[in-house]
Design a protein around this motif. Structure first.
Motif, mmCIF file in Angstrom:
data_model
loop_
_atom_site.group_PDB
_atom_site.id
_atom_site.type_symbol
_atom_site.label_atom_id
_atom_site.label_comp_id
_atom_site.label_asym_id
_atom_site.label_seq_id
_atom_site.Cartn_x
_atom_site.Cartn_y
_atom_site.Cartn_z
ATOM 1 N N ARG A 1 39.670 68.945 44.750
ATOM 2 C CA ARG A 1 39.835 67.541 44.388
ATOM 3 C C ARG A 1 41.229 67.433 43.769
ATOM 4 O O ARG A 1 41.498 68.084 42.767
ATOM 5 C CB ARG A 1 38.797 67.081 43.371
ATOM 6 N N GLU A 2 42.060 66.612 44.343
ATOM 7 C CA GLU A 2 43.410 66.515 43.796
ATOM 8 C C GLU A 2 43.433 65.720 42.500
ATOM 9 O O GLU A 2 44.038 66.126 41.520
ATOM 10 C CB GLU A 2 44.351 65.869 44.812
ATOM 11 N N GLN A 3 42.742 64.578 42.509
ATOM 12 C CA GLN A 3 42.757 63.703 41.341
ATOM 13 C C GLN A 3 41.408 63.021 41.191
ATOM 14 O O GLN A 3 40.685 62.812 42.176
ATOM 15 C CB GLN A 3 43.842 62.628 41.462
ATOM 16 N N VAL A 4 41.081 62.672 39.959
ATOM 17 C CA VAL A 4 39.909 61.837 39.690
ATOM 18 C C VAL A 4 40.319 60.720 38.744
ATOM 19 O O VAL A 4 41.207 60.900 37.906
ATOM 20 C CB VAL A 4 38.742 62.641 39.067
ATOM 21 N N ARG A 5 39.675 59.592 38.901
ATOM 22 C CA ARG A 5 39.896 58.467 37.992
ATOM 23 C C ARG A 5 38.656 58.324 37.117
ATOM 24 O O ARG A 5 37.538 58.227 37.628
ATOM 25 C CB ARG A 5 40.147 57.182 38.782
ATOM 26 N N LEU A 6 38.855 58.325 35.816
ATOM 27 C CA LEU A 6 37.746 58.339 34.865
ATOM 28 C C LEU A 6 37.709 57.067 34.026
ATOM 29 O O LEU A 6 38.747 56.487 33.716
ATOM 30 C CB LEU A 6 37.877 59.539 33.922
ATOM 31 N N GLN A 7 36.480 56.680 33.663
ATOM 32 C CA GLN A 7 36.272 55.650 32.648
ATOM 33 C C GLN A 7 35.500 56.269 31.497
ATOM 34 O O GLN A 7 34.751 57.238 31.686
ATOM 35 C CB GLN A 7 35.515 54.459 33.224
ATOM 36 N N HIS A 8 35.646 55.681 30.319
ATOM 37 C CA HIS A 8 35.193 56.363 29.102
ATOM 38 C C HIS A 8 34.678 55.357 28.091
ATOM 39 O O HIS A 8 35.265 54.287 27.885
ATOM 40 C CB HIS A 8 36.404 57.116 28.520
ATOM 41 N N ILE A 9 33.552 55.709 27.475
ATOM 42 C CA ILE A 9 33.044 54.979 26.316
ATOM 43 C C ILE A 9 32.844 55.985 25.192
ATOM 44 O O ILE A 9 32.260 57.050 25.400
ATOM 45 C CB ILE A 9 31.705 54.270 26.632
ATOM 46 N N LEU A 10 33.340 55.658 24.011
ATOM 47 C CA LEU A 10 33.177 56.513 22.839
ATOM 48 C C LEU A 10 32.322 55.797 21.797
ATOM 49 O O LEU A 10 32.597 54.653 21.429
ATOM 50 C CB LEU A 10 34.541 56.842 22.213
ATOM 51 N N VAL A 11 31.270 56.479 21.359
ATOM 52 C CA VAL A 11 30.516 56.041 20.183
ATOM 53 C C VAL A 11 30.971 56.954 19.050
ATOM 54 O O VAL A 11 30.598 58.127 18.992
ATOM 55 C CB VAL A 11 28.993 56.148 20.410
ATOM 56 N N ALA A 12 31.808 56.439 18.191
ATOM 57 C CA ALA A 12 32.527 57.277 17.225
ATOM 58 C C ALA A 12 31.653 57.716 16.064
ATOM 59 O O ALA A 12 30.686 57.033 15.677
ATOM 60 C CB ALA A 12 33.751 56.527 16.704
ATOM 61 N N LEU A 13 32.036 58.870 15.502
ATOM 62 C CA LEU A 13 31.438 59.369 14.267
ATOM 63 C C LEU A 13 32.526 59.498 13.214
ATOM 64 O O LEU A 13 33.675 59.808 13.549
ATOM 65 C CB LEU A 13 30.812 60.746 14.499
ATOM 66 N N PRO A 14 32.193 59.305 11.940
ATOM 67 C CA PRO A 14 33.187 59.560 10.882
ATOM 68 C C PRO A 14 33.466 61.055 10.764
ATOM 69 O O PRO A 14 32.806 61.881 11.410
ATOM 70 C CB PRO A 14 32.510 59.004 9.629
ATOM 71 N N GLU A 15 34.433 61.414 9.929
ATOM 72 C CA GLU A 15 34.885 62.802 9.875
ATOM 73 C C GLU A 15 33.785 63.769 9.425
ATOM 74 O O GLU A 15 33.635 64.856 9.983
ATOM 75 C CB GLU A 15 36.094 62.919 8.951
ATOM 76 N N ASN A 16 33.013 63.401 8.439
ATOM 77 C CA ASN A 16 31.899 64.249 7.981
ATOM 78 C C ASN A 16 30.612 63.430 8.036
ATOM 79 O O ASN A 16 30.113 62.954 7.012
ATOM 80 C CB ASN A 16 32.162 64.755 6.551
ATOM 81 N N PRO A 17 30.050 63.266 9.249
ATOM 82 C CA PRO A 17 28.912 62.358 9.399
ATOM 83 C C PRO A 17 27.632 62.910 8.763
ATOM 84 O O PRO A 17 27.405 64.122 8.726
ATOM 85 C CB PRO A 17 28.766 62.250 10.915
ATOM 86 N N THR A 18 26.831 62.006 8.288
ATOM 87 C CA THR A 18 25.507 62.382 7.789
ATOM 88 C C THR A 18 24.554 62.514 8.975
ATOM 89 O O THR A 18 24.838 62.010 10.073
ATOM 90 C CB THR A 18 24.974 61.299 6.849
ATOM 91 N N PRO A 19 23.414 63.176 8.787
ATOM 92 C CA PRO A 19 22.426 63.255 9.874
ATOM 93 C C PRO A 19 22.005 61.882 10.374
ATOM 94 O O PRO A 19 21.782 61.690 11.584
ATOM 95 C CB PRO A 19 21.254 64.007 9.224
ATOM 96 N N GLU A 20 21.906 60.927 9.465
ATOM 97 C CA GLU A 20 21.507 59.578 9.875
ATOM 98 C C GLU A 20 22.571 58.937 10.769
ATOM 99 O O GLU A 20 22.251 58.263 11.764
ATOM 100 C CB GLU A 20 21.262 58.701 8.635
#
Length: 439
Positions: free
Chosen positions: A180-199
């Motif tokens: 495969r020479e190239q792929v085009r990607l789409q992305h969704i991020l559900v972010a976490l803080p730097e030191n996330p709690t379990p919740e």
């Protein structure tokens, strides 16, 4: 150097050319807002009018992509996050002495206009007829060039790829460069803080799983990205663009070789949060054989003492001496300003397509073997070129090493830039006042 317009600028101009009406233009150009402070960024501020200008630049992109406009509050949050990152980069650029002068900016704008078969006046008229203030577009372009130079200086220029890394890459991942020479990607991020709690982890994971389920049932990925993603490409519908296979971010490297077009990944966890990937398109492998030209040249550079006319006249005289039987290599050693090739009699070796600037390549390509060109100009100065021979060469092994180096460079640059931007934001003082600043 001519600055190439970014994907965002292409989308923006395309949207203006295709989707805006005159009534939209009047409404947007007449929409002035109070300059309430909506964010404090270190010792600087972001005001409401800046947010509104940025939103007016983003909306055409959404329409061009066919993406539904998200609720205003969500759109403002996404755009403000982008503005804060831009402001932090602008402040950093000022610290290290990077600025984009008007000459560079005008060159970039001229290039954008030319690529859309317009001149600068037509570009301005087209943008403003579509509701985009030309000065806003101009300053957005300046900002993107500034960010690119800053990231190159602070991050990309410090990245090194060793021969051992290339060997390991080819041993493990060479198939990524050819199947495969190239792929085009789409992305969704559900972010976490730097030191996330379990919740916080549990909440983010649940949201990511919900989004995957909705997307696999047919929800529009671009709309979901604009509405829900915390990634910096959210307002482009999560579109990350095209990647050489080896340059795919490490987190999704394996998936990119196995996913089918349109497939949605399960949530992928790293320090930033939960990532959802869509493989939007695939391009096939490149051919192995390339047409190469063996050539040599003589270069005369212009300066305060050597005008274009002087350089052209000197090369015309040298060309005549070659046609009269004098040795090209001897003349190149004595007269060429390209010291690297002059020591070799002007020899450039075997030249691949794209190795030289277009003006040089186009002139070289029309010459018969042993023919000598008329003097011609490129951004480097004035040239004579002689073609010695041509061949069709299987360069697959060399090409793979070049592609492997580029892929590793891009992969490292992408990851390092993300980390650099995150660190820039984490180390900054940022106070959001968006909710209290609504009219």
């Amino acid at each position: 150097m001519v600055i190439k317009p970014t994907n965002r600028l292409h989308l923006l101009l395309g949207a203006v050319l295709l989707t805006f009406s005159a009534s939209t233009a009047v409404a947007q150009l007449g929409n002035e807002s109070l300059d309430a402070i909506i964010a404090v960024v270190n010792d600087d501020v972001v005001v409401r009018s800046e947010l509104n200008k940025e939103i007016n630049l983003v909306l055409p992109q959404l329409r061009q992509q066919g993406t539904a406009e998200p609720p205003r509050a969500q759109l403002e949050k996404q755009v403000l996050d982008r503005l804060i990152l831009k402001r932090l980069q602008r402040l950093r650029a000022k610290e290290v002495g990077i600025e984009i002068n008007d000459a560079t900016l005008n060159e970039a704008l001229t290039s954008i206009a030319k690529r859309n078969n317009l001149n600068l006046d037509d570009l301005q008229k087209t943008l403003e007829a579509g509701g985009i203030r030309f000065n806003d577009f101009r300053e957005d372009t300046r900002s993107q060039i500034l960010n690119s130079r800053l990231q190159n200086q602070e991050v990309v220029s410090k990245i090194r790829v060793t021969e051992q890394e290339i060997d390991r890459f080819l041993a493990k991942e060479s198939s990524q460069l050819i199947e495969r020479e190239q792929v085009r990607l789409q992305h969704i991020l559900v972010a976490l803080p730097e030191n996330p709690t379990p919740e916080q982890i549990s909440t983010a994971e649940a949201k990511a799983n919900r989004l995957v389920a909705e997307l696999r049932r047919g929800a529009d990925f671009s709309e979901a990205a604009v509405r829900e993603s915390d990634g910096r490409n959210a307002l482009e519908g999560g579109d990350l663009g095209w990647f050489e296979m080896g340059a795919v971010p490490a987190l999704v490297g394996d998936l990119a070789t196995t996913m089918t077009e349109g497939e949605i990944s399960a949530p992928l966890r790293n320090a930033s949060g939960f990532h959802i990937i869509k493989l939007r398109e695939i391009k096939g492998a490149t051919p192995k054989n390339v047409n190469q030209t063996k050539a040599r040249h003589i270069l005369i550079r212009t300066n305060e003492l050597v005008s274009d006319e002087d350089a052209k006249r000197r090369l015309s005289q040298l060309r005549q001496r070659v046609l009269n039987g004098e040795d090209f290599a001897t003349l190149a050693r004595a007269h060429s300003d390209d010291t690297g090739s002059a020591l070799k009699g002007g020899d450039l070796g075997w030249v691949n397509p794209g190795d030289t600037v277009p003006d040089f390549e186009n002139t070289m390509n029309v010459l018969a073997p042993n023919a000598v060109s008329e003097p011609f100009k490129t951004p480097f100065g004035w040239h004579l070129v002689q073609v010695l021979e041509r061949r069709s060469q299987d360069t697959s092994a060399d090409l793979l090493r070049v592609k492997a180096r580029e892929a590793l460079q891009r992969r490292k640059a992408e990851e390092a830039t993300e980390e650099w931007l995150r660190q820039l934001r984490d180390e900054a003082y940022v106070e959001i006042r968006l909710d209290s600043a609504h009219d």
